[in-house]
Design an enzyme around this catalytic site. Structure first.
Site, PDB file in Angstrom:
ATOM      1  N   HIS A  29       0.787  -1.207  -0.116  1.00  0.00           N
ATOM      2  CA  HIS A  29      -0.001   0.062  -0.216  1.00  0.00           C
ATOM      3  C   HIS A  29       0.843   1.205  -0.136  1.00  0.00           C
ATOM      4  O   HIS A  29       2.035   1.414   0.575  1.00  0.00           O
ATOM      5  CB  HIS A  29      -0.901  -0.188   1.365  1.00  0.00           C
ATOM      6  CG  HIS A  29      -2.004  -1.126   1.019  1.00  0.00           C
ATOM      7  ND1 HIS A  29      -3.057  -1.020   1.755  1.00  0.00           N
ATOM      8  CD2 HIS A  29      -2.260  -2.197   0.198  1.00  0.00           C
ATOM      9  CE1 HIS A  29      -4.009  -2.280   1.507  1.00  0.00           C
ATOM     10  NE2 HIS A  29      -3.322  -2.666   0.380  1.00  0.00           N
ATOM     11  N   GLU A  72       0.774   4.091   1.684  1.00  0.00           N
ATOM     12  CA  GLU A  72       1.205   4.577   2.693  1.00  0.00           C
ATOM     13  C   GLU A  72       2.565   3.695   3.379  1.00  0.00           C
ATOM     14  O   GLU A  72       3.358   4.544   3.963  1.00  0.00           O
ATOM     15  CB  GLU A  72       0.069   4.319   3.917  1.00  0.00           C
ATOM     16  CG  GLU A  72      -1.275   5.166   3.641  1.00  0.00           C
ATOM     17  CD  GLU A  72      -2.349   4.183   2.783  1.00  0.00           C
ATOM     18  OE1 GLU A  72      -3.439   4.515   2.590  1.00  0.00           O
ATOM     19  OE2 GLU A  72      -1.860   3.256   2.108  1.00  0.00           O
ATOM     20  N   CYS A  92      -6.426   1.996   5.071  1.00  0.00           N
ATOM     21  CA  CYS A  92      -6.987   0.961   5.731  1.00  0.00           C
ATOM     22  C   CYS A  92      -6.584   0.766   7.157  1.00  0.00           C
ATOM     23  O   CYS A  92      -5.556   1.349   7.445  1.00  0.00           O
ATOM     24  CB  CYS A  92      -6.560  -0.306   4.795  1.00  0.00           C
ATOM     25  SG  CYS A  92      -4.788  -1.072   4.976  1.00  0.00           S
ATOM     26  N   CYS A 143      -2.581  -0.146   7.515  1.00  0.00           N
ATOM     27  CA  CYS A 143      -1.780   0.880   7.243  1.00  0.00           C
ATOM     28  C   CYS A 143      -1.936   2.020   8.179  1.00  0.00           C
ATOM     29  O   CYS A 143      -0.957   2.671   8.450  1.00  0.00           O
ATOM     30  CB  CYS A 143      -2.265   1.575   5.771  1.00  0.00           C
ATOM     31  SG  CYS A 143      -1.630   0.512   4.371  1.00  0.00           S
TER      32      CYS A 143
END
EC number: 3.5.4.38
Length: 198
Positions: A56, A58, A87, A90
Site C-alpha cells: 500500500h 502509505e 485501511c 496501514c
C-alpha cells in the site's frame, strides 16, 4: 517513486470524491515534507506515489521517509493528500511509525473514505491515527485547487470543480466526524476537567 507531476486525467479520475468510486483500485498519495524552524518552515520535498502490487502507498511512503536522516532536534511536518483514507493495517503501521518520531507531525486530507468488508476495522484505524496525533480531514475545493497547482501537470489550466464536489466533501466530512466523534468528546471532557483544575 513516480514522476514528479501527475497527468490531469489520472488526478481527476483517482481523486474525484464521487459517492460510488467503481474501478478505482489504486491509491494515490501526494505529499509535502516541510522542516519547521521556529516561525518559518522550509519545503524539503514533494511528489506523489501510488500503491504497488502487494504494498500500500502509505507503507511505501514510510519506507521512503525512513531512508532520510531526520534530525531528532528539528520538527518536521508531512502533509498527505490521498485518493482513499488508509485501511486499518496501514493506519496501525503509520501510528506505530509516528511513535518512533515524536518530532514528525502528519496531516492527511483524503478524497474518499475507504471501507472494506469489515466496516468496523477502518473506522477504528482512523481513530487510532487520530489518537496518535494525526490530523485527518476530507479534501475540499481548496485542497483540490492546491493539489492541482502543486502535483498535476496542468499546463496552466485552472482547476474546475466537478458537479457534486462540495456536497460530497460535506457528506464525507460529516461521516468522518461521526467516526472520530467519540474521540472529540473525550478530548472536550479532558479540556473541561483541565479548565476546572480536576
Amino acid at each position: 517513486m513516480d514522476s514528479l507531476l501527475m497527468k490531469q486525467r489520472k488526478f481527476l479520475y483517482h481523486f474525484k470524491n464521487v459517492r460510488w468510486a467503481k474501478g478505482r483500485h489504486e491509491t494515490y498519495l501526494c505529499y509535502v515534507v516541510k522542516r519547521r524552524d521556529s516561525a518559518t518552515s522550509f519545503s524539503l520535498d514533494f511528489g506523489h506515489l501510488r500503491n504497488k502490487s502487494g504494498c500500500h502507498v502509505e507503507l511505501l511512503f514510510l519506507r521512503y521517509i525512513s531512508d532520510w536522516d531526520l534530525d531528532p532536534g528539528r520538527c518536521y511536518r508531512v502533509t498527505w493528500f490521498t485518493s482513499w483514507s488508509p485501511c486499518y493495517d496501514c493506519a496501525r503501521h503509520v501510528a506505530d511509525f509516528l511513535r518512533g518520531y515524536p518530532n514528525l507531525s502528519l496531516r492527511i486530507f483524503a478524497a474518499r473514505l475507504y471501507f472494506c468488508e469489515d466496516r468496523k476495522a477502518e473506522p477504528e484505524g482512523l481513530r487510532r491515527l487520530h489518537r496518535a496525533g494525526v490530523q485527518i480531514a476530507i479534501m475540499t475545493f481548496k485542497d483540490y485547487f492546491y493539489c492541482w497547482n502543486t502535483f498535476v501537470e496542468n499546463r496552466e489550466k485552472t482547476f474546475k470543480a466537478w458537479e457534486g464536489l462540495h456536497e460530497n466533501s460535506v457528506r464525507l466530512s460529516r461521516q468522518l466526524r461521526r467516526i472520530l466523534l467519540p474521540l472529540y468528546e473525550v478530548d472536550d471532557l479532558r479540556d473541561a476537567f483541565r479548565t476546572l483544575g480536576l
